[in-house]
Design a protein around this motif. Structure first.
Motif, PDB file in Angstrom:
ATOM      1  N   ASN A  25       0.895  -1.148   0.000  1.00 48.44           N
ATOM      2  CA  ASN A  25       0.000   0.000   0.000  1.00 48.44           C
ATOM      3  C   ASN A  25       0.943   1.211   0.000  1.00 48.44           C
ATOM      4  N   PRO A  26       1.083   1.897  -1.137  1.00 43.53           N
ATOM      5  CA  PRO A  26       2.110   2.951  -1.214  1.00 43.53           C
ATOM      6  C   PRO A  26       1.848   4.108  -0.242  1.00 43.53           C
ATOM      7  N   ALA A  27       0.601   4.275   0.214  1.00 41.63           N
ATOM      8  CA  ALA A  27       0.293   5.383   1.126  1.00 41.63           C
ATOM      9  C   ALA A  27       0.784   5.117   2.543  1.00 41.63           C
ATOM     10  N   THR A  28       0.833   3.840   2.934  1.00 42.01           N
ATOM     11  CA  THR A  28       1.252   3.524   4.305  1.00 42.01           C
ATOM     12  C   THR A  28       2.611   2.826   4.336  1.00 42.01           C
ATOM     13  N   GLY A  29       3.029   2.333   3.195  1.00 40.56           N
ATOM     14  CA  GLY A  29       4.285   1.586   3.146  1.00 40.56           C
ATOM     15  C   GLY A  29       4.129   0.146   3.602  1.00 40.56           C
ATOM     16  N   GLU A  30       2.882  -0.246   3.955  1.00 41.28           N
ATOM     17  CA  GLU A  30       2.671  -1.613   4.441  1.00 41.28           C
ATOM     18  C   GLU A  30       2.525  -2.602   3.285  1.00 41.28           C
ATOM     19  N   HIS A  91      -1.792   1.171  -6.702  1.00 36.37           N
ATOM     20  CA  HIS A  91      -0.937   2.168  -7.338  1.00 36.37           C
ATOM     21  C   HIS A  91      -0.730   3.396  -6.460  1.00 36.37           C
ATOM     22  N   GLY A  92      -1.806   3.798  -5.748  1.00 35.06           N
ATOM     23  CA  GLY A  92      -1.712   4.983  -4.888  1.00 35.06           C
ATOM     24  C   GLY A  92      -2.279   6.233  -5.508  1.00 35.06           C
ATOM     25  N   PRO A 324       1.135   8.968  -3.396  1.00 40.19           N
ATOM     26  CA  PRO A 324       2.524   8.540  -3.238  1.00 40.19           C
ATOM     27  C   PRO A 324       3.079   7.973  -4.546  1.00 40.19           C
ATOM     28  N   VAL A 325       4.399   7.775  -4.599  1.00 39.33           N
ATOM     29  CA  VAL A 325       4.973   7.042  -5.731  1.00 39.33           C
ATOM     30  C   VAL A 325       4.923   5.552  -5.399  1.00 39.33           C
ATOM     31  N   GLU A 361       3.679   8.419   7.800  1.00 43.68           N
ATOM     32  CA  GLU A 361       5.128   8.697   7.778  1.00 43.68           C
ATOM     33  C   GLU A 361       5.903   7.634   6.997  1.00 43.68           C
ATOM     34  N   ASN A 362       5.366   6.413   6.918  1.00 43.96           N
ATOM     35  CA  ASN A 362       6.089   5.361   6.181  1.00 43.96           C
ATOM     36  C   ASN A 362       5.615   5.222   4.734  1.00 43.96           C
TER      37      ASN A 362
END
Ligand code: NAD
Length: 499
Positions: A25-30, A91-92, A324-325, A361-362
Protein backbone atom coordinates in the motif's frame (compact mmCIF):
# COMPACT_ATOMS: atom_id res chain seq x y z
CA UNK A 1 -2.35 -11.85 4.21
CA UNK A 2 -4.06 -11.79 0.82
CA UNK A 3 -2.37 -14.06 -1.70
CA UNK A 4 -2.79 -13.16 -5.36
CA UNK A 5 -2.44 -15.91 -7.93
CA UNK A 6 -3.25 -16.18 -11.64
CA UNK A 7 -6.37 -16.40 -13.82
CA UNK A 8 -6.23 -19.58 -15.90
CA UNK A 9 -8.93 -21.27 -17.94
CA UNK A 10 -11.69 -19.04 -16.57
CA UNK A 11 -10.84 -19.20 -12.86
CA UNK A 12 -8.51 -17.77 -10.26
CA UNK A 13 -5.79 -20.24 -9.32
CA UNK A 14 -2.97 -20.17 -6.79
CA UNK A 15 0.61 -20.13 -8.03
CA UNK A 16 2.66 -23.31 -7.64
CA UNK A 17 6.17 -21.85 -7.83
CA UNK A 18 6.49 -21.04 -4.13
CA UNK A 19 7.95 -17.69 -5.24
CA UNK A 20 6.14 -14.44 -4.36
CA UNK A 21 6.74 -10.73 -4.33
CA UNK A 22 5.17 -8.13 -2.05
CA UNK A 23 2.38 -5.80 -3.09
CA UNK A 24 2.52 -2.58 -1.06
CA UNK A 25 0.00 0.00 0.00
CA UNK A 26 2.11 2.95 -1.21
CA UNK A 27 0.29 5.38 1.13
CA UNK A 28 1.25 3.52 4.30
CA UNK A 29 4.28 1.59 3.15
CA UNK A 30 2.67 -1.61 4.44
CA UNK A 31 2.66 -4.91 2.59
CA UNK A 32 -1.00 -5.56 1.76
CA UNK A 33 -0.69 -8.75 -0.30
CA UNK A 34 1.78 -11.04 -1.96
CA UNK A 35 1.57 -12.06 -5.57
CA UNK A 36 2.71 -15.35 -7.03
CA UNK A 37 5.53 -15.33 -9.58
CA UNK A 38 5.01 -17.93 -12.30
CA UNK A 39 7.64 -20.43 -13.38
CA UNK A 40 8.44 -21.24 -17.00
CA UNK A 41 6.42 -24.46 -16.62
CA UNK A 42 3.35 -22.56 -15.39
CA UNK A 43 3.66 -20.07 -18.24
CA UNK A 44 4.07 -22.82 -20.85
CA UNK A 45 0.96 -24.60 -19.51
CA UNK A 46 -1.05 -21.35 -19.67
CA UNK A 47 0.07 -20.80 -23.28
CA UNK A 48 -0.85 -24.38 -24.26
CA UNK A 49 -4.38 -23.97 -22.82
CA UNK A 50 -4.73 -20.62 -24.56
CA UNK A 51 -3.77 -22.20 -27.89
CA UNK A 52 -6.55 -24.79 -27.50
CA UNK A 53 -9.14 -22.15 -26.60
CA UNK A 54 -8.07 -19.82 -29.41
CA UNK A 55 -9.30 -22.18 -32.16
CA UNK A 56 -12.95 -21.86 -31.18
CA UNK A 57 -12.63 -18.13 -30.50
CA UNK A 58 -11.09 -17.50 -33.95
CA UNK A 59 -13.97 -19.43 -35.50
CA UNK A 60 -16.47 -17.17 -33.71
CA UNK A 61 -17.43 -14.52 -36.23
CA UNK A 62 -16.23 -10.95 -35.59
CA UNK A 63 -19.72 -9.63 -34.88
CA UNK A 64 -20.19 -12.12 -32.07
CA UNK A 65 -16.76 -11.26 -30.70
CA UNK A 66 -17.79 -7.60 -30.85
CA UNK A 67 -20.90 -8.40 -28.79
CA UNK A 68 -18.63 -9.75 -26.05
CA UNK A 69 -16.84 -6.39 -26.17
CA UNK A 70 -20.18 -4.59 -25.87
CA UNK A 71 -21.13 -6.51 -22.75
CA UNK A 72 -17.60 -6.12 -21.38
CA UNK A 73 -17.87 -2.36 -21.86
CA UNK A 74 -21.18 -2.30 -20.00
CA UNK A 75 -19.71 -4.32 -17.14
CA UNK A 76 -16.66 -2.04 -16.89
CA UNK A 77 -19.05 0.92 -16.63
CA UNK A 78 -21.12 -0.79 -13.96
CA UNK A 79 -17.98 -1.67 -11.99
CA UNK A 80 -16.21 1.66 -12.56
CA UNK A 81 -15.90 2.60 -8.88
CA UNK A 82 -14.81 -0.87 -7.82
CA UNK A 83 -12.13 -0.99 -10.55
CA UNK A 84 -10.92 2.54 -9.75
CA UNK A 85 -10.56 1.57 -6.10
CA UNK A 86 -8.53 -1.51 -7.07
CA UNK A 87 -6.25 0.71 -9.17
CA UNK A 88 -5.80 3.27 -6.39
CA UNK A 89 -5.26 0.68 -3.65
CA UNK A 90 -2.20 -0.79 -5.31
CA UNK A 91 -0.94 2.17 -7.34
CA UNK A 92 -1.71 4.98 -4.89
CA UNK A 93 -3.18 7.40 -7.44
CA UNK A 94 -6.25 9.47 -6.49
CA UNK A 95 -9.70 8.01 -7.13
CA UNK A 96 -10.54 10.51 -9.92
CA UNK A 97 -7.26 9.44 -11.54
CA UNK A 98 -8.15 5.79 -10.95
CA UNK A 99 -11.47 6.35 -12.71
CA UNK A 100 -9.62 8.11 -15.56
CA UNK A 101 -7.35 5.05 -15.84
CA UNK A 102 -10.38 2.75 -16.25
CA UNK A 103 -12.19 5.22 -18.53
CA UNK A 104 -9.31 5.52 -21.03
CA UNK A 105 -9.13 1.73 -21.22
CA UNK A 106 -12.89 1.48 -21.64
CA UNK A 107 -12.68 3.81 -24.64
CA UNK A 108 -10.46 1.26 -26.39
CA UNK A 109 -12.99 -1.47 -25.60
CA UNK A 110 -15.63 0.78 -27.21
CA UNK A 111 -13.61 0.98 -30.44
CA UNK A 112 -13.30 -2.81 -30.40
CA UNK A 113 -17.10 -3.04 -30.50
CA UNK A 114 -16.59 -2.02 -34.16
CA UNK A 115 -14.29 -4.99 -34.83
CA UNK A 116 -16.23 -6.26 -37.88
CA UNK A 117 -15.64 -2.98 -39.72
CA UNK A 118 -12.00 -2.79 -38.65
CA UNK A 119 -11.35 -6.37 -39.77
CA UNK A 120 -12.87 -5.94 -43.21
CA UNK A 121 -10.57 -6.87 -46.06
CA UNK A 122 -10.02 -5.30 -49.48
CA UNK A 123 -11.43 -6.42 -52.81
CA UNK A 124 -10.41 -5.78 -56.40
CA UNK A 125 -13.01 -6.68 -58.99
CA UNK A 126 -11.65 -7.67 -62.45
CA UNK A 127 -7.97 -7.30 -61.65
CA UNK A 128 -7.50 -9.29 -64.90
CA UNK A 129 -9.78 -11.38 -67.12
CA UNK A 130 -12.04 -13.29 -64.74
CA UNK A 131 -9.66 -12.44 -61.93
CA UNK A 132 -10.61 -10.94 -58.59
CA UNK A 133 -8.30 -10.25 -55.66
CA UNK A 134 -9.28 -10.11 -52.05
CA UNK A 135 -7.48 -9.83 -48.77
CA UNK A 136 -8.50 -10.95 -45.33
CA UNK A 137 -7.18 -10.30 -41.86
CA UNK A 138 -6.67 -13.43 -39.80
CA UNK A 139 -5.77 -13.66 -36.11
CA UNK A 140 -2.19 -14.53 -35.16
CA UNK A 141 -3.01 -17.21 -32.56
CA UNK A 142 -1.70 -16.74 -29.01
CA UNK A 143 -0.29 -13.29 -28.30
CA UNK A 144 1.11 -11.75 -25.12
CA UNK A 145 0.75 -8.41 -23.35
CA UNK A 146 3.32 -7.32 -20.76
CA UNK A 147 2.30 -4.16 -18.91
CA UNK A 148 3.72 -1.56 -16.47
CA UNK A 149 2.54 -0.47 -13.02
CA UNK A 150 1.46 3.05 -13.83
CA UNK A 151 -1.88 2.37 -15.58
CA UNK A 152 -3.15 -0.90 -14.07
CA UNK A 153 -6.48 -0.77 -15.96
CA UNK A 154 -5.85 1.28 -19.10
CA UNK A 155 -2.79 -0.48 -20.52
CA UNK A 156 -4.00 -4.07 -19.93
CA UNK A 157 -7.22 -2.99 -21.72
CA UNK A 158 -5.20 -1.43 -24.57
CA UNK A 159 -3.60 -4.85 -25.00
CA UNK A 160 -6.42 -7.31 -24.37
CA UNK A 161 -9.35 -5.62 -26.11
CA UNK A 162 -7.93 -5.36 -29.67
CA UNK A 163 -6.04 -8.67 -29.41
CA UNK A 164 -9.20 -10.54 -28.39
CA UNK A 165 -11.50 -8.68 -30.79
CA UNK A 166 -9.22 -9.84 -33.62
CA UNK A 167 -9.73 -13.49 -32.61
CA UNK A 168 -6.50 -14.13 -30.73
CA UNK A 169 -6.00 -15.63 -27.30
CA UNK A 170 -3.96 -13.49 -24.93
CA UNK A 171 -1.49 -14.12 -22.16
CA UNK A 172 -1.51 -10.97 -20.03
CA UNK A 173 1.46 -10.49 -17.69
CA UNK A 174 0.59 -7.41 -15.61
CA UNK A 175 2.99 -5.49 -13.42
CA UNK A 176 3.74 -7.38 -10.22
CA UNK A 177 3.27 -4.07 -8.35
CA UNK A 178 -0.42 -3.76 -9.35
CA UNK A 179 -1.75 -7.20 -10.32
CA UNK A 180 -5.35 -7.09 -9.02
CA UNK A 181 -7.10 -4.96 -11.66
CA UNK A 182 -6.12 -7.31 -14.50
CA UNK A 183 -7.50 -10.30 -12.59
CA UNK A 184 -10.81 -8.52 -12.01
CA UNK A 185 -10.99 -7.50 -15.68
CA UNK A 186 -10.50 -11.16 -16.62
CA UNK A 187 -13.52 -12.09 -14.46
CA UNK A 188 -15.62 -9.36 -16.03
CA UNK A 189 -14.81 -10.35 -19.61
CA UNK A 190 -15.69 -13.95 -18.78
CA UNK A 191 -19.05 -12.68 -17.48
CA UNK A 192 -19.38 -10.81 -20.80
CA UNK A 193 -19.13 -14.12 -22.67
CA UNK A 194 -15.44 -14.70 -23.40
CA UNK A 195 -14.78 -18.46 -23.48
CA UNK A 196 -12.47 -19.87 -20.81
CA UNK A 197 -8.78 -19.96 -21.65
CA UNK A 198 -8.92 -17.18 -24.27
CA UNK A 199 -7.55 -14.67 -21.75
CA UNK A 200 -4.99 -16.00 -19.28
CA UNK A 201 -3.58 -13.61 -16.67
CA UNK A 202 -0.24 -14.91 -15.48
CA UNK A 203 1.59 -12.96 -12.80
CA UNK A 204 5.34 -12.97 -12.59
CA UNK A 205 8.70 -11.33 -13.09
CA UNK A 206 11.59 -11.84 -15.49
CA UNK A 207 11.24 -15.64 -15.40
CA UNK A 208 7.62 -15.40 -16.62
CA UNK A 209 8.51 -12.80 -19.25
CA UNK A 210 11.41 -14.87 -20.59
CA UNK A 211 9.13 -17.90 -20.76
CA UNK A 212 6.77 -15.88 -22.98
CA UNK A 213 9.65 -14.71 -25.19
CA UNK A 214 10.98 -18.24 -25.67
CA UNK A 215 7.65 -19.99 -26.17
CA UNK A 216 7.24 -20.96 -29.83
CA UNK A 217 3.45 -20.83 -29.70
CA UNK A 218 3.38 -17.14 -28.77
CA UNK A 219 3.16 -15.22 -32.03
CA UNK A 220 3.36 -11.61 -30.91
CA UNK A 221 4.39 -9.57 -27.88
CA UNK A 222 3.03 -6.15 -26.96
CA UNK A 223 5.07 -4.54 -24.19
CA UNK A 224 4.79 -1.27 -22.29
CA UNK A 225 7.34 -0.24 -19.66
CA UNK A 226 10.79 1.29 -19.27
CA UNK A 227 13.15 1.71 -22.23
CA UNK A 228 15.89 -0.77 -21.22
CA UNK A 229 13.31 -3.55 -20.73
CA UNK A 230 11.45 -2.55 -23.92
CA UNK A 231 14.69 -2.85 -25.89
CA UNK A 232 15.56 -6.17 -24.29
CA UNK A 233 12.11 -7.66 -24.95
CA UNK A 234 12.03 -6.36 -28.52
CA UNK A 235 15.42 -7.94 -29.26
CA UNK A 236 14.65 -11.34 -27.74
CA UNK A 237 11.13 -11.54 -29.20
CA UNK A 238 12.37 -10.60 -32.68
CA UNK A 239 15.24 -13.10 -32.50
CA UNK A 240 12.67 -15.76 -31.72
CA UNK A 241 10.64 -14.78 -34.79
CA UNK A 242 7.81 -13.00 -33.00
CA UNK A 243 6.06 -9.84 -33.99
CA UNK A 244 6.87 -7.25 -31.31
CA UNK A 245 5.92 -3.72 -30.39
CA UNK A 246 7.61 -2.43 -27.26
CA UNK A 247 6.83 1.00 -25.86
CA UNK A 248 9.36 2.57 -23.52
CA UNK A 249 10.09 5.58 -21.37
CA UNK A 250 9.86 9.29 -22.06
CA UNK A 251 11.10 12.79 -21.39
CA UNK A 252 8.36 15.09 -22.62
CA UNK A 253 9.01 18.79 -23.23
CA UNK A 254 6.57 21.67 -23.43
CA UNK A 255 7.62 24.84 -25.27
CA UNK A 256 6.07 28.05 -23.96
CA UNK A 257 6.31 30.85 -26.52
CA UNK A 258 6.33 34.49 -25.35
CA UNK A 259 2.91 35.01 -26.96
CA UNK A 260 1.29 32.12 -25.02
CA UNK A 261 -1.41 32.69 -22.43
CA UNK A 262 0.90 32.31 -19.43
CA UNK A 263 -1.85 31.49 -16.93
CA UNK A 264 -3.18 28.69 -19.10
CA UNK A 265 0.35 27.41 -19.73
CA UNK A 266 1.10 27.40 -15.98
CA UNK A 267 -2.15 25.56 -15.19
CA UNK A 268 -1.33 23.00 -17.88
CA UNK A 269 2.21 22.48 -16.59
CA UNK A 270 1.02 21.85 -13.04
CA UNK A 271 -1.47 19.19 -14.19
CA UNK A 272 0.85 17.58 -16.74
CA UNK A 273 3.98 17.76 -14.57
CA UNK A 274 2.65 16.67 -11.20
CA UNK A 275 -0.61 14.79 -11.87
CA UNK A 276 -0.38 11.13 -10.80
CA UNK A 277 2.90 12.10 -9.06
CA UNK A 278 4.53 12.43 -12.48
CA UNK A 279 4.21 8.66 -13.02
CA UNK A 280 2.85 8.99 -16.54
CA UNK A 281 4.73 8.27 -19.74
CA UNK A 282 3.04 11.38 -21.16
CA UNK A 283 3.83 13.62 -18.17
CA UNK A 284 5.53 16.89 -19.06
CA UNK A 285 8.84 16.80 -17.21
CA UNK A 286 10.61 19.66 -19.02
CA UNK A 287 9.26 23.19 -19.46
CA UNK A 288 11.04 25.17 -22.18
CA UNK A 289 10.05 28.85 -22.08
CA UNK A 290 11.41 30.89 -24.98
CA UNK A 291 13.07 34.14 -23.86
CA UNK A 292 13.87 35.36 -20.35
CA UNK A 293 10.59 37.25 -20.02
CA UNK A 294 8.46 34.16 -20.65
CA UNK A 295 10.65 32.15 -18.26
CA UNK A 296 10.31 34.70 -15.46
CA UNK A 297 6.55 34.99 -16.04
CA UNK A 298 6.27 31.24 -15.76
CA UNK A 299 8.27 31.03 -12.51
CA UNK A 300 6.06 33.72 -11.03
CA UNK A 301 2.91 31.76 -11.90
CA UNK A 302 4.15 28.24 -11.25
CA UNK A 303 5.58 28.66 -7.75
CA UNK A 304 2.30 29.53 -5.97
CA UNK A 305 0.41 26.90 -7.94
CA UNK A 306 2.93 24.17 -7.10
CA UNK A 307 3.11 25.18 -3.44
CA UNK A 308 -0.68 24.81 -3.22
CA UNK A 309 -0.68 21.19 -4.44
CA UNK A 310 -2.19 18.77 -1.95
CA UNK A 311 -0.35 15.47 -1.63
CA UNK A 312 -2.07 12.62 0.19
CA UNK A 313 -3.60 9.14 0.14
CA UNK A 314 -6.47 8.38 -2.25
CA UNK A 315 -8.71 7.81 0.77
CA UNK A 316 -8.38 11.48 1.81
CA UNK A 317 -10.93 12.70 -0.75
CA UNK A 318 -11.13 14.15 -4.22
CA UNK A 319 -9.28 17.39 -3.42
CA UNK A 320 -5.97 15.49 -3.17
CA UNK A 321 -3.90 16.41 -6.24
CA UNK A 322 -1.57 13.43 -6.23
CA UNK A 323 -0.65 10.42 -4.15
CA UNK A 324 2.52 8.54 -3.24
CA UNK A 325 4.97 7.04 -5.73
CA UNK A 326 4.97 3.31 -6.27
CA UNK A 327 7.78 1.98 -4.01
CA UNK A 328 10.30 3.05 -1.39
CA UNK A 329 12.99 2.48 -4.03
CA UNK A 330 11.22 4.85 -6.45
CA UNK A 331 11.00 7.50 -3.71
CA UNK A 332 14.71 7.15 -2.89
CA UNK A 333 15.66 7.34 -6.58
CA UNK A 334 13.57 10.48 -7.20
CA UNK A 335 14.95 12.23 -4.12
CA UNK A 336 18.47 11.22 -5.18
CA UNK A 337 17.92 12.80 -8.58
CA UNK A 338 16.67 16.01 -6.93
CA UNK A 339 19.89 16.03 -4.85
CA UNK A 340 21.91 15.59 -8.04
CA UNK A 341 20.12 18.55 -9.63
CA UNK A 342 21.14 20.77 -6.73
CA UNK A 343 24.70 19.42 -6.77
CA UNK A 344 25.00 19.96 -10.53
CA UNK A 345 23.96 23.60 -10.29
CA UNK A 346 20.25 23.78 -11.16
CA UNK A 347 18.16 26.26 -9.17
CA UNK A 348 15.65 24.43 -6.97
CA UNK A 349 12.73 26.86 -6.87
CA UNK A 350 10.30 24.53 -5.07
CA UNK A 351 11.83 21.79 -2.91
CA UNK A 352 9.76 18.63 -2.45
CA UNK A 353 12.39 16.75 -0.47
CA UNK A 354 11.70 15.56 3.03
CA UNK A 355 7.94 15.60 2.56
CA UNK A 356 6.08 13.90 5.39
CA UNK A 357 2.39 13.42 6.09
CA UNK A 358 1.07 12.93 9.59
CA UNK A 359 -0.22 9.40 10.04
CA UNK A 360 1.48 8.27 6.79
CA UNK A 361 5.13 8.70 7.78
CA UNK A 362 6.09 5.36 6.18
CA UNK A 363 4.22 6.06 2.93
CA UNK A 364 6.11 6.60 -0.32
CA UNK A 365 5.17 10.28 -0.63
CA UNK A 366 7.39 12.75 -2.46
CA UNK A 367 6.58 16.46 -2.50
CA UNK A 368 6.60 18.44 -5.77
CA UNK A 369 9.94 19.89 -6.94
CA UNK A 370 10.52 22.58 -9.56
CA UNK A 371 13.95 23.37 -11.00
CA UNK A 372 14.93 26.42 -13.04
CA UNK A 373 18.15 26.93 -15.04
CA UNK A 374 18.44 23.25 -15.93
CA UNK A 375 20.96 22.37 -18.67
CA UNK A 376 20.95 19.31 -20.97
CA UNK A 377 24.01 17.64 -19.41
CA UNK A 378 22.46 17.42 -15.92
CA UNK A 379 21.13 14.04 -14.72
CA UNK A 380 17.71 15.55 -13.97
CA UNK A 381 17.46 16.39 -17.68
CA UNK A 382 18.94 13.19 -19.11
CA UNK A 383 17.10 10.65 -16.93
CA UNK A 384 13.41 9.84 -16.95
CA UNK A 385 12.64 10.75 -13.30
CA UNK A 386 9.07 9.37 -13.27
CA UNK A 387 8.19 11.44 -10.21
CA UNK A 388 6.78 14.87 -9.26
CA UNK A 389 9.73 16.89 -10.57
CA UNK A 390 9.51 19.61 -13.23
CA UNK A 391 12.69 20.92 -14.85
CA UNK A 392 12.81 24.26 -16.63
CA UNK A 393 15.34 24.74 -19.44
CA UNK A 394 15.45 28.34 -20.67
CA UNK A 395 15.78 28.68 -24.46
CA UNK A 396 16.92 31.83 -26.27
CA UNK A 397 14.87 31.17 -29.38
CA UNK A 398 12.14 28.94 -30.81
CA UNK A 399 14.75 27.16 -32.95
CA UNK A 400 16.90 26.40 -29.90
CA UNK A 401 13.84 25.01 -28.10
CA UNK A 402 12.97 22.74 -31.03
CA UNK A 403 16.59 21.58 -31.38
CA UNK A 404 16.64 20.61 -27.70
CA UNK A 405 13.63 18.35 -28.22
CA UNK A 406 14.98 16.94 -31.49
CA UNK A 407 18.27 15.98 -29.81
CA UNK A 408 16.63 14.29 -26.84
CA UNK A 409 16.89 10.50 -26.83
CA UNK A 410 13.15 10.05 -26.20
CA UNK A 411 10.25 10.94 -28.49
CA UNK A 412 6.99 10.02 -26.81
CA UNK A 413 5.01 13.26 -26.42
CA UNK A 414 5.58 17.00 -26.60
CA UNK A 415 3.56 20.21 -26.53
CA UNK A 416 3.72 23.86 -27.49
CA UNK A 417 1.80 26.77 -26.00
CA UNK A 418 1.49 29.67 -28.45
CA UNK A 419 -1.02 32.06 -29.99
CA UNK A 420 0.68 31.83 -33.39
CA UNK A 421 -0.67 29.31 -35.91
CA UNK A 422 2.43 29.36 -38.12
CA UNK A 423 4.70 28.50 -35.19
CA UNK A 424 2.35 25.75 -34.04
CA UNK A 425 2.13 24.28 -37.52
CA UNK A 426 5.89 24.40 -38.04
CA UNK A 427 6.40 22.66 -34.69
CA UNK A 428 3.93 19.88 -35.43
CA UNK A 429 5.57 19.19 -38.80
CA UNK A 430 9.18 19.48 -37.73
CA UNK A 431 9.47 17.78 -34.38
CA UNK A 432 10.65 14.14 -34.23
CA UNK A 433 8.19 13.05 -31.55
CA UNK A 434 5.21 10.70 -31.94
CA UNK A 435 2.45 12.67 -30.19
CA UNK A 436 2.20 16.47 -30.31
CA UNK A 437 -0.04 18.84 -28.36
CA UNK A 438 -0.85 22.38 -29.48
CA UNK A 439 -2.10 24.34 -26.47
CA UNK A 440 -2.80 20.84 -25.12
CA UNK A 441 -0.36 19.48 -22.53
CA UNK A 442 -0.92 15.69 -22.59
CA UNK A 443 -1.73 14.77 -26.18
CA UNK A 444 -2.80 11.16 -25.63
CA UNK A 445 -4.73 10.48 -28.85
CA UNK A 446 -8.36 9.39 -28.58
CA UNK A 447 -8.99 5.67 -28.83
CA UNK A 448 -9.88 5.66 -32.54
CA UNK A 449 -6.50 7.22 -33.39
CA UNK A 450 -3.34 5.44 -32.22
CA UNK A 451 -0.74 5.88 -29.48
CA UNK A 452 3.00 5.57 -29.97
CA UNK A 453 6.28 7.40 -29.52
CA UNK A 454 9.41 7.72 -31.64
CA UNK A 455 13.13 7.26 -30.95
CA UNK A 456 13.88 5.42 -27.67
CA UNK A 457 10.22 5.59 -26.64
CA UNK A 458 9.15 2.75 -28.94
CA UNK A 459 10.68 -0.29 -30.64
CA UNK A 460 8.94 -2.11 -33.48
CA UNK A 461 6.23 -1.24 -35.92
CA UNK A 462 2.71 0.07 -35.54
CA UNK A 463 1.14 1.94 -32.63
CA UNK A 464 -1.13 0.85 -29.81
CA UNK A 465 -4.93 0.79 -30.14
CA UNK A 466 -7.02 2.21 -32.99
CA UNK A 467 -6.61 0.86 -36.53
CA UNK A 468 -2.91 0.07 -35.95
CA UNK A 469 -3.78 -2.44 -33.23
CA UNK A 470 -6.02 -4.29 -35.68
CA UNK A 471 -3.05 -4.50 -38.05
CA UNK A 472 -0.65 -5.61 -35.32
CA UNK A 473 -2.92 -8.40 -34.06
CA UNK A 474 -3.78 -9.85 -37.50
CA UNK A 475 -1.99 -11.26 -40.52
CA UNK A 476 -3.07 -10.25 -43.99
CA UNK A 477 -3.70 -12.98 -46.54
CA UNK A 478 -4.34 -12.01 -50.16
CA UNK A 479 -6.16 -14.33 -52.56
CA UNK A 480 -6.01 -14.07 -56.37
CA UNK A 481 -8.97 -16.00 -57.82
CA UNK A 482 -9.79 -16.72 -61.46
CA UNK A 483 -13.17 -17.99 -62.63
CA UNK A 484 -13.18 -18.79 -66.33
CA UNK A 485 -16.81 -17.84 -66.92
CA UNK A 486 -15.78 -14.29 -66.02
CA UNK A 487 -13.44 -13.96 -69.02
CA UNK A 488 -15.11 -11.48 -71.32
CA UNK A 489 -14.84 -11.43 -75.06
CA UNK A 490 -11.50 -9.90 -76.08
CA UNK A 491 -10.15 -10.58 -72.65
CA UNK A 492 -8.50 -13.85 -73.66
CA UNK A 493 -5.36 -12.12 -74.88
CA UNK A 494 -4.87 -10.28 -71.59
CA UNK A 495 -5.63 -13.43 -69.70
CA UNK A 496 -2.69 -15.20 -71.35
CA UNK A 497 -0.45 -12.25 -70.62
CA UNK A 498 -1.31 -12.61 -66.96
CA UNK A 499 -0.13 -16.24 -66.77
P1 NAD B 1 9.26 -1.82 -16.07
O1 NAD B 1 10.01 -1.81 -17.36
O2 NAD B 1 10.02 -1.94 -14.81
O3 NAD B 1 8.20 -3.04 -16.06
C1 NAD B 1 7.30 -3.26 -17.12
C2 NAD B 1 7.00 -4.75 -17.23
O4 NAD B 1 8.23 -5.45 -17.53
C3 NAD B 1 6.45 -5.37 -15.96
O5 NAD B 1 5.41 -6.25 -16.29
C4 NAD B 1 7.65 -6.08 -15.36
O6 NAD B 1 7.29 -7.23 -14.62
C5 NAD B 1 8.46 -6.47 -16.57
N1 NAD B 1 9.91 -6.51 -16.29
C6 NAD B 1 10.60 -5.71 -15.43
N2 NAD B 1 11.90 -6.03 -15.44
C7 NAD B 1 12.05 -7.03 -16.32
C8 NAD B 1 13.18 -7.79 -16.78
N3 NAD B 1 14.41 -7.55 -16.32
N4 NAD B 1 12.97 -8.73 -17.70
C9 NAD B 1 11.75 -8.98 -18.18
N5 NAD B 1 10.64 -8.30 -17.78
C10 NAD B 1 10.79 -7.34 -16.87
O7 NAD B 1 8.33 -0.51 -16.07
P2 NAD B 1 7.43 0.06 -14.89
O8 NAD B 1 8.31 0.65 -13.85
O9 NAD B 1 6.40 -0.92 -14.50
O10 NAD B 1 6.67 1.25 -15.67
C11 NAD B 1 7.18 2.55 -15.82
C12 NAD B 1 7.82 2.75 -17.17
O11 NAD B 1 6.87 2.48 -18.19
C13 NAD B 1 8.26 4.19 -17.40
O12 NAD B 1 9.52 4.16 -18.02
C14 NAD B 1 7.20 4.75 -18.34
O13 NAD B 1 7.62 5.83 -19.14
C15 NAD B 1 6.89 3.54 -19.15
N6 NAD B 1 5.57 3.65 -19.82
C16 NAD B 1 5.57 3.80 -21.17
C17 NAD B 1 4.36 3.94 -21.84
C18 NAD B 1 4.32 4.09 -23.34
O14 NAD B 1 3.27 3.83 -23.94
N7 NAD B 1 5.42 4.47 -23.99
C19 NAD B 1 3.16 3.90 -21.12
C20 NAD B 1 3.22 3.73 -19.73
C21 NAD B 1 4.44 3.59 -19.09
Amino acid sequence: MEEIGHYIDGARVAGTSGRFTEVFNPATGEVQARVALATKAEMDAAVAKAAEAQKGWAATNPQRRARVMMRFGQLINEHMDELAELVSREHGKTLPDGRGDVQRGLEVVEVCMGAPALLKGEFTDDGGPGIDLYSMRQPLGVVAGITPFNFPAMIPLWKMAPALACGNAMILKPSERCPSTSLRLAELIKEAGLPDGVLQVVNGDKEAVDAILDNETVQAVGFVGSTPIAQYIYGRAATNGKRAQCFGGAKNHMIIMPDADMDKAADALVGAGFGAAGERCMAISVAVPVGQEAADALVERLVPRIEKLKVGPYTAGDDVDFGPVITAAAKARIEGLVESGVAQGAKLVVDGRGFSLQGYENGFFVGPSYFDNVTPEMDIYREEIFGPVLSQVRADSYDDAVDLIMENAYGNGTAIYTADGDTARDFAHRVNVGMVGINFPIPVPLSYHTFGGWKKSAFGDLNQYGPDAFRFYTRTKTVTARWFSGIKEGGEFNFKAMD
